[in-house]
Design an enzyme around this catalytic site. Structure first.
Site, short mmCIF file in Angstrom:
data_model
loop_
_atom_site.label_atom_id
_atom_site.label_comp_id
_atom_site.label_asym_id
_atom_site.label_seq_id
_atom_site.Cartn_x
_atom_site.Cartn_y
_atom_site.Cartn_z
N ILE A 1 0.86 -1.17 0.00
CA ILE A 1 0.00 0.00 0.00
C ILE A 1 0.90 1.23 0.00
CG2 ILE A 1 -2.06 -1.01 1.04
CD1 ILE A 1 -1.18 -0.15 3.75
N ASP A 2 0.39 2.33 -0.50
CA ASP A 2 1.19 3.54 -0.67
C ASP A 2 1.75 4.04 0.66
OD1 ASP A 2 0.58 3.50 -3.37
OD2 ASP A 2 -1.15 4.84 -3.14
N MET A 3 2.82 4.82 0.57
CA MET A 3 3.49 5.35 1.75
C MET A 3 2.53 6.10 2.67
SD MET A 3 6.76 7.96 1.95
CE MET A 3 5.91 9.39 1.29
#
Length: 303
Positions: A137-139
């Site tokens: 999942i994105d930062m």
């Protein structure tokens, strides 16, 4: 790999870096400039500068050194572990944490923390840079993430991801007031045709992507929604919601340039629920990560 090129008459007068950028087709101009400055490029047997002008018949030799994967070191971290057994570990990822090492992020990633926590117990299918990582999942997205401790678990979870049988529910706050209570966005996602760092709805080169959304609460200028994924494309929810003119609040890539809440760090997106069939017991298991504090506070402000 060493490459030898000879300048054609029509290429005379081009800068060396521009000539090589056009000839390679894959390397960025900045990467080529680094190769030239480091002495990996010669013109007629001599080192050169990026700005040197090419002449007809010049022999240009350049060599791209093989990429060396940096050593990824274990780092002790206070990981928020939702569940763990000998096959899998479920983490509640905080905002701002990168999942796996990449250029510019070789420390402080979830992988660094996992290597310290799990020692040698991580699947090796995705290589030394992504041990145990079967999805990401994105930062700036928070929430539940599954990590595999062995190849048996990795293959099993990867197959569920491929078959779209995993339950994935995300919670988001989007700009604007969504009128309908539920909806489905079915639009392929691929690289943006101009900005290669972004994703976009891409009917020509994109991959199928389906997002179902449900309104949880409406505010004056925003809507709190639940999104359930059928597919898991890069930036899927962010791209899909922006495509129907309801970008995620705080999204600096796909949303408005000015955020009404400047203190936000990226998009308000939380992976709240993950459901899988356990790779060893074959029982369905569902895991939940509570909304982070910043998300709760934002909902209170909007009310």
């Amino acid at each position: 790999m060493k490459t030898v090129l000879t300048a054609e008459p029509e290429q005379a007068g081009l800068r060396l870096d521009a000539f090589l950028s056009a000839a390679s087709g894959e390397l960025s101009r900045s990467h080529i400039q680094k190769l030239i400055r480091s002495g990996d490029v010669t013109v007629n047997g001599k080192t050169a500068k990026p700005s040197q002008k090419i002449e007809k018949g010049d022999q240009i030799v350049f060599e791209v050194p093989e990429a060396v994967e940096p050593e990824i070191l274990p780092e002790d971290m206070d990981l928020d572990i939702l569940y763990e057994d000998r096959d899998i570990i479920l983490i509640n990822k905080p905002k701002g944490m990168v999942v796996h090492p990449a250029a510019g992020h070789y420390s402080g990633t979830l992988v660094n923390g996992l290597m310290a926590h799990c020692r040698e117990e991580l699947s090796g299918i995705n290589g030394v840079m992504r041990p145990g990582i079967v999805h990401r999942i994105d930062m700036d997205t928070t929430g539940v993430l599954i990590v595999c401790k062995n190849d048996l678990a990795h293959n099993h979870i990867a197959e569920q991801l491929k078959e779209h049988s995993i339950t994935r529910k995300y919670y988001a706050i989007v700009h604007g007031v969504i009128k309908e209570d539920t909806g489905t966005i079915d639009a392929p996602i691929g690289r943006h045709p101009v900005d290669r760092k972004k994703m976009a709805i891409n009917y020509k080169n994109g991959k199928p992507a389906v997002t179902h959304y449900r309104v949880l609460e409406r505010f004056q200028n925003f809507t709190y929604i639940e999104c359930q994924l059928e597919t898991g494309r890069t930036h899927q929810i962010r791209v899909h919601m922006a495509s129907i003119h309801h970008p995620l609040l705080g999204d600096q890539v796909y949303g408005p340039a000015k955020c009404p809440f400047p203190s936000l760090q990226g998009q308000t997106l939380h992976a709240g629920v993950l459901g899988i069939v356990h790779p060893r017991t074959h029982e369905y298991m569902e895991f939940q990560a509570p909304l982070p504090e910043y998300f709760h506070e934002l909902l209170v402000k909007l009310k």
